[in-house]
Design a protein around this motif. Structure first.
Motif, mmCIF file in Angstrom:
data_model
loop_
_atom_site.group_PDB
_atom_site.id
_atom_site.type_symbol
_atom_site.label_atom_id
_atom_site.label_comp_id
_atom_site.label_asym_id
_atom_site.label_seq_id
_atom_site.Cartn_x
_atom_site.Cartn_y
_atom_site.Cartn_z
ATOM 1 N N GLN A 68 0.847 -1.202 0.000
ATOM 2 C CA GLN A 68 0.000 0.000 0.000
ATOM 3 C C GLN A 68 0.877 1.245 0.000
ATOM 4 O OE1 GLN A 68 -2.326 -0.504 3.528
ATOM 5 N NE2 GLN A 68 -0.630 -0.139 4.901
ATOM 6 N N GLY A 69 0.281 2.342 -0.415
ATOM 7 C CA GLY A 69 0.996 3.603 -0.454
ATOM 8 C C GLY A 69 1.306 4.146 0.933
ATOM 9 N N GLY A 100 5.051 10.174 1.411
ATOM 10 C CA GLY A 100 6.267 10.385 0.640
ATOM 11 C C GLY A 100 6.646 9.158 -0.160
ATOM 12 N N GLY A 101 5.896 8.080 0.045
ATOM 13 C CA GLY A 101 6.107 6.860 -0.717
ATOM 14 C C GLY A 101 4.854 6.507 -1.492
ATOM 15 N N ALA A 102 5.046 5.926 -2.670
ATOM 16 C CA ALA A 102 3.903 5.528 -3.495
ATOM 17 C C ALA A 102 4.266 4.306 -4.316
ATOM 18 C CB ALA A 102 3.495 6.663 -4.437
ATOM 19 N N LEU A 103 3.293 3.430 -4.472
ATOM 20 C CA LEU A 103 3.445 2.337 -5.419
ATOM 21 C C LEU A 103 3.308 2.910 -6.820
ATOM 22 C CD1 LEU A 103 1.173 -0.282 -3.616
ATOM 23 C CD2 LEU A 103 3.682 -0.294 -3.723
ATOM 24 N N ILE A 104 4.018 2.333 -7.761
ATOM 25 C CA ILE A 104 3.945 2.756 -9.162
ATOM 26 C C ILE A 104 3.211 1.663 -9.925
ATOM 27 C CG2 ILE A 104 5.248 3.369 -11.230
ATOM 28 C CD1 ILE A 104 7.606 4.072 -9.295
ATOM 29 N N LEU A 138 2.325 7.135 -15.667
ATOM 30 C CA LEU A 138 1.989 5.992 -14.829
ATOM 31 C C LEU A 138 1.100 6.446 -13.658
ATOM 32 C CD1 LEU A 138 5.505 4.334 -14.909
ATOM 33 C CD2 LEU A 138 3.467 3.606 -16.156
ATOM 34 N N ILE A 139 0.704 5.528 -12.828
ATOM 35 C CA ILE A 139 -0.228 5.822 -11.724
ATOM 36 C C ILE A 139 0.520 5.714 -10.395
ATOM 37 C CG2 ILE A 139 -2.319 5.080 -10.538
ATOM 38 C CD1 ILE A 139 -3.202 4.000 -13.367
ATOM 39 N N ALA A 140 0.410 6.773 -9.590
ATOM 40 C CA ALA A 140 0.990 6.779 -8.241
ATOM 41 C C ALA A 140 -0.100 6.377 -7.261
ATOM 42 C CB ALA A 140 1.507 8.172 -7.904
ATOM 43 N N ASP A 141 0.097 5.262 -6.603
ATOM 44 C CA ASP A 141 -0.862 4.744 -5.634
ATOM 45 C C ASP A 141 -0.333 5.064 -4.233
ATOM 46 O OD1 ASP A 141 -2.483 3.247 -3.958
ATOM 47 O OD2 ASP A 141 -2.144 1.340 -4.993
ATOM 48 N N VAL A 142 -0.872 6.143 -3.641
ATOM 49 C CA VAL A 142 -0.414 6.558 -2.310
ATOM 50 C C VAL A 142 -1.269 5.946 -1.201
ATOM 51 C CG1 VAL A 142 0.603 8.716 -3.120
ATOM 52 C CG2 VAL A 142 -1.765 8.699 -2.314
#
Length: 143
Positions: A68-69, A100-104, A138-142
């Motif tokens: 998870q983000g 400050g972190g996100a899945l790509i 792309l998609i940032a999943d926070v």
């Protein structure tokens, strides 16, 4: 199966840093990891604190480890701090449960990696991360 390329990872990092400059943020470190948690690109601005690369890595690695983000992890850490204390211990300190972190992800939702940003306030770090990922298409999943 999609793969995050070195060119895309470089674009994410450079776009995040450029956006941070436009916003007047403090000096940052940005890292992009592949789905296995291995660094593709790490950049630390000259005057960023010496721990910023490790913090950026921990934010991205924590996203991959929890699936998870960073925003979701931060919310859960507030609700259940004992679990996240244990998570930090289990991971030998490699997880930072904060914004400050996100899945790509790609357009189909497939996981390509994670990005971590450290150096400013968590909301600003997250904004730079999201901008960098979205600038690449792309998609940032926070979370």
């Amino acid at each position: 199966m999609s793969t995050l390329t070195l060119a895309q990872a470089s674009e994410i990092v450079d776009s995040a840093l450029g956006h941070a400059h436009e916003l007047g943020l403090r000096p940052l470190a940005v890292t992009v990891l592949d789905p296995g948690g291995h660094p593709l690109v790490v950049k630390r601005e000259e005057t960023a604190g010496i721990l910023r690369p490790q913090l950026a890595h921990a934010k991205a690695w924590g996203c991959l480890g929890t699936g998870q983000g960073g925003a979701a992890s931060a919310r859960y850490a507030i609700r259940d701090p004992a679990f996240f204390t244990a998570l930090a211990a289990i991971s030998e300190g490699r997880v930072a449960s904060c914004k400050g972190g996100a899945l790509i992800r790609d357009a189909a939702g497939e996981l390509l990696g994670a990005v971590g940003v450290s150096g400013d306030r968590p909301d600003n770090d997250e904004a730079a991360a999201v901008f960098g990922v979205e600038k690449t298409g792309l998609i940032a999943d926070v979370g």
